[in-house]
Design an enzyme around this catalytic site. Structure first.
Site, PDB file in Angstrom:
ATOM      1  N   LYS A  57       0.798  -1.338  -0.057  1.00  0.00           N
ATOM      2  CA  LYS A  57       0.043  -0.125   0.006  1.00  0.00           C
ATOM      3  C   LYS A  57       0.906   1.527   0.001  1.00  0.00           C
ATOM      4  O   LYS A  57       0.286   2.363  -0.252  1.00  0.00           O
ATOM      5  CB  LYS A  57      -0.960   0.045   1.126  1.00  0.00           C
ATOM      6  CG  LYS A  57      -1.989  -1.045   1.316  1.00  0.00           C
ATOM      7  CD  LYS A  57      -3.095  -0.481   0.505  1.00  0.00           C
ATOM      8  CE  LYS A  57      -4.452  -1.356   0.543  1.00  0.00           C
ATOM      9  NZ  LYS A  57      -4.238  -2.782   1.246  1.00  0.00           N
ATOM     10  N   SER A 309       1.703 -10.060   0.128  1.00  0.00           N
ATOM     11  CA  SER A 309       1.268  -8.571  -0.095  1.00  0.00           C
ATOM     12  C   SER A 309       1.662  -7.719   1.271  1.00  0.00           C
ATOM     13  O   SER A 309       1.618  -6.495   1.176  1.00  0.00           O
ATOM     14  CB  SER A 309      -0.024  -8.652  -0.471  1.00  0.00           C
ATOM     15  OG  SER A 309      -1.071  -9.245   0.178  1.00  0.00           O
TER      16      SER A 309
HETATM   17  C1  LIG Z   1      -5.286  -3.956   0.731  1.00  0.00           C
HETATM   18  C2  LIG Z   1      -4.400  -5.104   0.621  1.00  0.00           C
HETATM   19  C3  LIG Z   1      -4.740  -6.302  -0.313  1.00  0.00           C
HETATM   20  C4  LIG Z   1      -5.624  -6.092  -1.431  1.00  0.00           C
HETATM   21  O1  LIG Z   1      -5.398  -4.952  -2.139  1.00  0.00           O
HETATM   22  P1  LIG Z   1      -6.777  -4.414  -3.218  1.00  0.00           P
HETATM   23  O2  LIG Z   1      -5.895  -3.386  -3.834  1.00  0.00           O
HETATM   24  O3  LIG Z   1      -7.535  -3.928  -2.222  1.00  0.00           O
HETATM   25  O4  LIG Z   1      -7.222  -5.352  -3.811  1.00  0.00           O
HETATM   26  C5  LIG Z   1      -4.049  -7.414  -0.269  1.00  0.00           C
HETATM   27  N1  LIG Z   1      -3.248  -7.835   0.799  1.00  0.00           N
HETATM   28  C6  LIG Z   1      -2.797  -6.847   1.616  1.00  0.00           C
HETATM   29  C7  LIG Z   1      -1.831  -7.059   2.769  1.00  0.00           C
HETATM   30  C8  LIG Z   1      -3.476  -5.485   1.526  1.00  0.00           C
HETATM   31  O5  LIG Z   1      -3.108  -4.745   2.638  1.00  0.00           O
END
Ligand SMILES: *Cc1c(COP(=O)(O)O)cnc(C)c1O
Length: 334
Positions: A57, A309
Site C-alpha cells: 500500500k 502482499s
Molecule cells: C489492501 C491489501 C490487499 C488487497 O489490495 P486491493 O488493492 O484492495 O485489492 C492485499 N493484501 C494486503 C496485505 C493488503 O493490505
C-alpha cells in the site's frame, strides 16, 4: 469489449515508477523449494511484506502523494483506513513533508490507532462507524481543501501498485502465472496492467477469501454490488469495492484470467507454511496465494510468481497459528 479509455495504462505505471523509485523499497524475490517440489513448477515469492510500512500500500500512497501539486501538498491528505492503507498513506505523507489526517470510528482497537500514529499521522476519532468517519472526511475536503486518497479506486494509487508488477517481471522474466491477493482490486489491476503490457500471454490469477469476497460477488453480478463484511484471517481483504467504482471493477474484470477463493483453514495453513518453510512472517491476506498452491485450487503451468502482499499481523495471533492452534476468527467478535 472495448476498454474504457480512462483506465490506468502502462505509461501511468512507468511514470509512477520514476516518481517513487527513491521512496519505496525494491523488495526481494525468493524461490520456494518446497512449493516448487510440491507443484512441479518453479515458484518465486515476491516478499512485498518487507515493503516500508509492511505492505504494498506504500507504493500507491507514495505515488498519489507525489502526484499532488505544491498547493495540494501544503493543504495535506486525508484517508479513512484502519489498516495498511492508513499506515502507507501516513508514512508517504510524512516522507513528502505533507500533513496527513486519518479518520476512523470509535470502534477501532487502540493497537491499530497507535500503529497509524506511529507513522506520523494525526488520527481523528469520529462517530461510531466508517460512514460517520467518511462525513468528517468530506467536511475536511470541502472546508480545508485537503485531498482525500482512497485505498484502491484511484488512478495514481493503481499506478503505484502496478510498479510491483514491473519490478517482479524484471526480477523473474520467465514468469508465466502470477497469483495476486484481491480485495478492492487496486493491486491486481495495477499488477495485471503492468504484466500484460510487458508480456501479453502471462496468466494473472486473483485470490480472495471465501468469507466476504466482494470483488468475486461483483464479477458474478456483472456490476458493483453491496457485500456483507465477515470476520476472516485475511482481514486486509475485507470491505466492499464501492457502488460508484470507477477503475478497479472494470480493470479486474478485463485483465484477470481467474479469481479463486480460499477458506480459513487454507489461509491458516499457508501462514504456517510461510513461517516454517519460507521463514517469513506474513498476514492472512498476504498468504492467500500460497494457500491456493497448497490447496491445489490452481494447477500452475510454467514458472509461477506469488505476491506476499503484507505482514501486519497481530503477533499473538500469528504465534497461535504457527503453533498449530485452531484459530477460528469467525467465532470471535470482529
Ligand atoms: C489492501 C491489501 C490487499 C488487497 O489490495 P486491493 O488493492 O484492495 O485489492 C492485499 N493484501 C494486503 C496485505 C493488503 O493490505
Amino acid at each position: 469489449m472495448t476498454a474504457p479509455v480512462d483506465l490506468v495504462t502502462r505509461e501511468d505505471i512507468e511514470r509512477a515508477r520514476e516518481r517513487i523509485s527513491g521512496t519505496v523499497r525494491q523488495t526481494p524475490v525468493q524461490v520456494s523449494t518446497s512449493l516448487s517440489e510440491r507443484t512441479g513448477v518453479a515458484v518465486h515469492l515476491k516478499l512485498e511484506h518487507t515493503q516500508i510500512t509492511g505492505s504494498f500500500k506504500f507504493r500507491g500512497a507514495s505515488n498519489a502523494v507525489a502526484s499532488l501539486n505544491d498547493e495540494e501538498r501544503s493543504r495535506g491528505v486525508i484517508g479513512v483506513s484502519t489498516g495498511n492503507h492508513g499506515r502507507g498513506l501516513a508514512y508517504a505523507a510524512k516522507t513528502a513533508g505533507a500533513k496527513c489526517i486519518i479518520c476512523m470510528s470509535k470502534l477501532v482497537p487502540q493497537a491499530k490507532i497507535d500503529g497509524i500514529r506511529a507513522q506520523g499521522a494525526e488520527v481523528r476519532i469520529i462517530g461510531r462507524s466508517q460512514d460517520e468517519a467518511q462525513l468528517e472526511v468530506d467536511r475536511l475536503v470541502r472546508d480545508e481543501g485537503m485531498t482525500m486518497i482512497p485505498p484502491f479506486d484511484h488512478r495514481d494509487v493503481i499506478g503505484g501498485q502496478g510498479t510491483l508488477g514491473l519490478e517482479f517481471l524484471e526480477q523473474v522474466p520467465e514468469l508465466e502465472t502470477v497469483l495476486v491477493p484481491v480485495s478492492g482490486g487496486g493491486l491486481v489491476s495495477g499488477v495485471a496492467a503492468a504484466l500484460k503490457a510487458k508480456k501479453p500471454g502471462i496468466r494473472v490469477v486473483g485470490v480472495s477469501m471465501e468469507r466476504g469476497a466482494a470483488m468475486h460477488a461483483c464479477l458474478q453480478a456483472g456490476k458493483p454490488v453491496e457485500v456483507e463484511e465477515l470476520a476472516t484471517l485475511a482481514d486486509s481483504l475485507g470491505g466492499g469495492i464501492g457502488l460508484e467504482n470507477r477503475f478497479t471493477f472494470a480493470m479486474t474484470r478485463d485483465l484477470i484470467d481467474d479469481l479463486v477463493l480460499v477458506n480459513e483453514t487454507e489461509i491458516a495453513e499457508a501462514i504456517r507454511h510461510i513461517y516454517w518453510q519460507e521463514r517469513q512472517i506474513v498476514e492472512g491476506s498476504g498468504a492467500v496465494g500460497v494457500a491456493t498452491l497448497l490447496s491445489g485450487k490452481v494447477s500452475p503451468n510454467g514458472v509461477t510468481g506469488v505476491i506476499l502482499s503484507g505482514g501486519n499481523i497481530d503477533m499473538t495471533q500469528h504465534h497461535r497459528i504457527i503453533s498449530g492452534e485452531d484459530v477460528d476468527v469467525t467465532r470471535e467478535v470482529a
